[in-house]
Write a protein that holds these residues in place. Structure first.
Motif, PDB file in Angstrom:
ATOM      1  N   LYS A   1       0.954  -1.183  -0.154  1.00 12.92           N
ATOM      2  CA  LYS A   1      -0.042   0.134  -0.033  1.00 12.92           C
ATOM      3  C   LYS A   1       0.996   1.198   0.081  1.00 12.92           C
ATOM      4  CE  LYS A   1      -3.986  -2.190   1.986  1.00 12.92           C
ATOM      5  NZ  LYS A   1      -4.563  -2.687   3.251  1.00 12.92           N
ATOM      6  N   LEU A   2       1.916   1.244   0.726  1.00 10.62           N
ATOM      7  CA  LEU A   2       2.936   2.289   0.889  1.00 10.62           C
ATOM      8  C   LEU A   2       3.491   2.549  -0.433  1.00 10.62           C
ATOM      9  CD1 LEU A   2       4.688   1.961   4.183  1.00 10.62           C
ATOM     10  CD2 LEU A   2       2.929   3.619   3.515  1.00 10.62           C
ATOM     11  N   SER A   3       3.567   1.547  -1.223  1.00 11.53           N
ATOM     12  CA  SER A   3       4.301   1.727  -2.525  1.00 11.53           C
ATOM     13  C   SER A   3       3.593   2.394  -3.663  1.00 11.53           C
ATOM     14  CB  SER A   3       4.593   0.198  -3.181  1.00 11.53           C
ATOM     15  OG  SER A   3       3.467  -0.426  -3.531  1.00 11.53           O
ATOM     16  N   ARG A   4       2.204   2.715  -3.454  1.00 11.08           N
ATOM     17  CA  ARG A   4       1.423   3.408  -4.309  1.00 11.08           C
ATOM     18  C   ARG A   4       1.351   4.971  -4.073  1.00 11.08           C
ATOM     19  NH1 ARG A   4      -4.168  -0.093  -2.937  1.00 11.08           N
ATOM     20  NH2 ARG A   4      -3.219  -2.281  -3.497  1.00 11.08           N
ATOM     21  N   MET A   5       2.213   5.351  -2.906  1.00  9.61           N
ATOM     22  CA  MET A   5       2.323   6.653  -2.623  1.00  9.61           C
ATOM     23  C   MET A   5       3.557   7.285  -3.060  1.00  9.61           C
ATOM     24  SD  MET A   5       0.955   6.283   1.219  1.00  9.61           S
ATOM     25  CE  MET A   5       1.322   7.662   1.776  1.00  9.61           C
ATOM     26  N   LYS A   6       4.418   6.838  -4.077  1.00 12.60           N
ATOM     27  CA  LYS A   6       5.426   7.637  -4.647  1.00 12.60           C
ATOM     28  C   LYS A   6       6.417   7.937  -3.532  1.00 12.60           C
ATOM     29  CE  LYS A   6       2.795   9.288  -8.717  1.00 12.60           C
ATOM     30  NZ  LYS A   6       2.489  10.410  -9.317  1.00 12.60           N
ATOM     31  N   LEU A   7       6.792   6.760  -2.861  1.00 13.80           N
ATOM     32  CA  LEU A   7       7.825   7.183  -1.700  1.00 13.80           C
ATOM     33  C   LEU A   7       9.300   6.685  -2.021  1.00 13.80           C
ATOM     34  CD1 LEU A   7       5.503   6.014   1.324  1.00 13.80           C
ATOM     35  CD2 LEU A   7       5.900   8.285   0.369  1.00 13.80           C
ATOM     36  N   ARG A   8      10.138   7.092  -1.408  1.00 12.99           N
ATOM     37  CA  ARG A   8      11.453   6.444  -1.451  1.00 12.99           C
ATOM     38  C   ARG A   8      11.613   5.368  -0.469  1.00 12.99           C
ATOM     39  NH1 ARG A   8      16.161  10.450  -1.480  1.00 12.99           N
ATOM     40  NH2 ARG A   8      17.175   8.728  -2.740  1.00 12.99           N
ATOM     41  N   PHE A   9      12.301   4.285  -0.908  1.00  8.49           N
ATOM     42  CA  PHE A   9      12.423   2.911  -0.075  1.00  8.49           C
ATOM     43  C   PHE A   9      13.918   2.501  -0.292  1.00  8.49           C
ATOM     44  CE2 PHE A   9       8.167   2.664  -1.538  1.00  8.49           C
ATOM     45  CZ  PHE A   9       7.361   2.320  -0.273  1.00  8.49           C
ATOM     46  N   ALA A  10      14.296   2.205   1.035  1.00 12.49           N
ATOM     47  CA  ALA A  10      15.785   1.683   0.982  1.00 12.49           C
ATOM     48  C   ALA A  10      15.911   0.368   2.186  1.00 12.49           C
ATOM     49  CB  ALA A  10      16.617   2.873   1.381  1.00 12.49           C
ATOM     50  N   GLU A  11      17.105  -0.049   2.183  1.00 10.35           N
ATOM     51  CA  GLU A  11      17.192  -1.121   3.097  1.00 10.35           C
ATOM     52  C   GLU A  11      18.668  -1.093   3.635  1.00 10.35           C
ATOM     53  OE1 GLU A  11      14.778  -4.857   1.014  1.00 10.35           O
ATOM     54  OE2 GLU A  11      16.822  -4.753   0.574  1.00 10.35           O
ATOM     55  N   VAL A  12      18.582  -1.794   5.010  1.00 11.39           N
ATOM     56  CA  VAL A  12      19.887  -1.780   5.788  1.00 11.39           C
ATOM     57  C   VAL A  12      20.223  -3.258   6.013  1.00 11.39           C
ATOM     58  CG1 VAL A  12      19.783   0.508   6.630  1.00 11.39           C
ATOM     59  CG2 VAL A  12      18.904  -1.567   7.894  1.00 11.39           C
ATOM     60  N   PRO A  13      21.071  -3.614   6.367  1.00 13.46           N
ATOM     61  CA  PRO A  13      21.424  -5.349   6.529  1.00 13.46           C
ATOM     62  C   PRO A  13      20.688  -5.645   7.987  1.00 13.46           C
ATOM     63  CG  PRO A  13      23.459  -4.242   5.827  1.00 13.46           C
ATOM     64  CD  PRO A  13      22.592  -2.949   6.094  1.00 13.46           C
ATOM     65  N   LEU A  14      20.137  -6.724   7.878  1.00 18.44           N
ATOM     66  CA  LEU A  14      19.504  -7.211   8.852  1.00 18.44           C
ATOM     67  C   LEU A  14      20.149  -8.251   9.546  1.00 18.44           C
ATOM     68  CD1 LEU A  14      17.019  -7.858  10.523  1.00 18.44           C
ATOM     69  CD2 LEU A  14      16.216  -9.483   9.035  1.00 18.44           C
ATOM     70  N   ILE A  15      20.608  -7.922  10.994  1.00 13.46           N
ATOM     71  CA  ILE A  15      21.242  -9.112  11.941  1.00 13.46           C
ATOM     72  C   ILE A  15      20.032  -9.845  12.664  1.00 13.46           C
ATOM     73  CG2 ILE A  15      22.794  -9.463  13.689  1.00 13.46           C
ATOM     74  CD1 ILE A  15      23.992  -8.402  11.030  1.00 13.46           C
ATOM     75  N   LEU A  16      19.647 -11.115  12.240  1.00 15.24           N
ATOM     76  CA  LEU A  16      18.396 -11.847  12.749  1.00 15.24           C
ATOM     77  C   LEU A  16      19.134 -13.027  13.799  1.00 15.24           C
ATOM     78  CD1 LEU A  16      15.522 -12.183  13.083  1.00 15.24           C
ATOM     79  CD2 LEU A  16      15.548 -13.685  11.169  1.00 15.24           C
ATOM     80  N   ARG A  17      19.013 -12.735  14.967  1.00 18.46           N
ATOM     81  CA  ARG A  17      19.512 -13.696  15.962  1.00 18.46           C
ATOM     82  C   ARG A  17      18.343 -14.513  16.663  1.00 18.46           C
ATOM     83  NH1 ARG A  17      24.164 -12.779  18.679  1.00 18.46           N
ATOM     84  NH2 ARG A  17      23.419 -15.009  19.285  1.00 18.46           N
ATOM     85  N   TYR A  18      17.964 -15.362  15.709  1.00 21.07           N
ATOM     86  CA  TYR A  18      16.735 -16.139  15.836  1.00 21.07           C
ATOM     87  C   TYR A  18      17.216 -17.229  16.976  1.00 21.07           C
ATOM     88  CZ  TYR A  18      12.137 -18.310  14.487  1.00 21.07           C
ATOM     89  OH  TYR A  18      11.115 -18.685  14.517  1.00 21.07           O
ATOM     90  N   ASP A  19      18.664 -17.462  17.261  1.00 19.42           N
ATOM     91  CA  ASP A  19      18.881 -18.373  18.166  1.00 19.42           C
ATOM     92  C   ASP A  19      18.796 -17.846  19.605  1.00 19.42           C
ATOM     93  OD1 ASP A  19      20.877 -16.167  17.612  1.00 19.42           O
ATOM     94  OD2 ASP A  19      22.363 -17.357  18.678  1.00 19.42           O
ATOM     95  N   LYS A  20      18.680 -16.756  19.834  1.00 24.29           N
ATOM     96  CA  LYS A  20      18.286 -16.183  21.095  1.00 24.29           C
ATOM     97  C   LYS A  20      16.728 -16.355  21.438  1.00 24.29           C
ATOM     98  CE  LYS A  20      20.059 -12.211  21.892  1.00 24.29           C
ATOM     99  NZ  LYS A  20      20.758 -10.526  22.072  1.00 24.29           N
TER     100      LYS A  20
END
Length: 304
Positions: free
Chosen positions: A258-277
């Motif tokens: 839904k947000l993608s229809r609003m002409k926004l700027r998207f970006a990503e950062v690396p995820l550290i996912l500690r599922y072991d915790k």
């Protein structure tokens, strides 16, 4: 230019009944309607909690929404990590914990929390699912945020590292509107995730990139994100009760679409996912979530 007084701004803001949870009872969504009493409790968090969420002054605030279901053993570690991340980065955090009908002592643990990051607690008397918890938390954050504040959603099970928020804020400051912590960025690290779940996440990423490509986004399902508060307010005003109308884990995908229809700027950062915790079993039913996500994809592809 100095910002307006936050308490006056929040106190004077009028919430359209078609947007506020109280107005959802006639929306036609059975589960949302059944949860009206739960969502209304977000209005009853008390004056002290409300004021904790609306600090005075001009400094930008990061409102962190934490949907929680049976997280009594991990929620304090998350709040402590937020406090440490804020101290190291200089960011000003406020936490909103949505206790989604936990059968353990999650609510008591949060209520007894003192010191560190200020916390407001929203209680659902029964478990309504991630979508309802995200809905309660985001609407409360939007309601009390100033225009240049940032709203973050992350898990309450201590698997997401708050240190990534500093990277997200840097991209927000660089002009991006939505920043996703992604498993598909260089520097990401995933520890302890079962092979089947990793396969499902990879398949979902590929499928959505083909069917609904969003520039700057590869990870559609991760709920660890940062949003400009003004962007979420615009989305709530645009979509009203339809903005967050998915009950399960697929709600995070739907918000992004839904947000993608609003002409926004998207970006990503690396995820550290500690599922072991993570303590205990995952709340996600993998196959049910996959089926609901596929059904959502088909529904959105058909234009509904």
């Amino acid at each position: 230019m100095r910002r307006r007084d936050r308490h006056a701004e929040a106190g004077n803001r009028k919430i359209d009944p078609r947007i506020d949870p109280a107005g959802w009872r006639d929306s036609g969504h059975d589960r949302s309607r059944r949860g009206t009493q739960s969502l209304l409790s977000a209005r009853q968090i008390g004056k002290s909690a409300w004021e904790a969420l609306i600090p005075s002054g001009d400094e930008r605030v990061i409102h962190v929404v934490l949907p929680a279901y049976n997280e009594a053993s991990s929620i304090l570690a998350v709040l402590s990590s937020l406090h440490e991340a804020g101290s190291e980065s200089g960011a000003r955090f406020r936490a909103i914990v949505v206790n989604d009908g936990s059968s353990d002592a999650t609510g008591d643990v949060v209520r007894n929390h003192s010191g560190g990051v200020p916390v407001a607690l929203i209680e659902h008397p029964e478990n309504l699912g991630l979508g309802a918890a995200i809905r309660s938390g985001l609407l409360r954050a939007v309601d009390c945020a100033a225009g240049d504040d940032v709203i973050v959603t992350m898990d309450a099970d201590d698997t997401h590292t708050p240190a990534a928020i500093a990277q997200m804020l840097a991209l927000i400051d660089a002009g991006y509107d939505v920043v996703v912590a992604s498993r598909y960025q260089p520097g990401s690290r995933v520890v302890g995730v079962p092979p089947l779940r990793r396969f499902m996440s990879d398949a979902a990423s590929l499928l959505f990139r083909v069917v609904f490509p969003i520039k700057g986004v590869r990870d559609f399902t991760c709920g660890y994100r940062a949003y400009r508060s003004s962007v979420l307010r615009q989305a709530v005003e645009r979509y009203r009760q339809e903005f967050i109308n998915q009950d399960g884990f697929q709600c995070m995908v739907d918000i992004l679409l839904k947000l993608s229809r609003m002409k926004l700027r998207f970006a990503e950062v690396p995820l550290i996912l500690r599922y072991d915790k993570k303590e205990g079993k995952s709340k996600m039913k993998v196959f049910r979530t996959a089926l609901r996500t596929l059904a959502l994809l088909l529904k959105r592809r058909l234009g509904s």
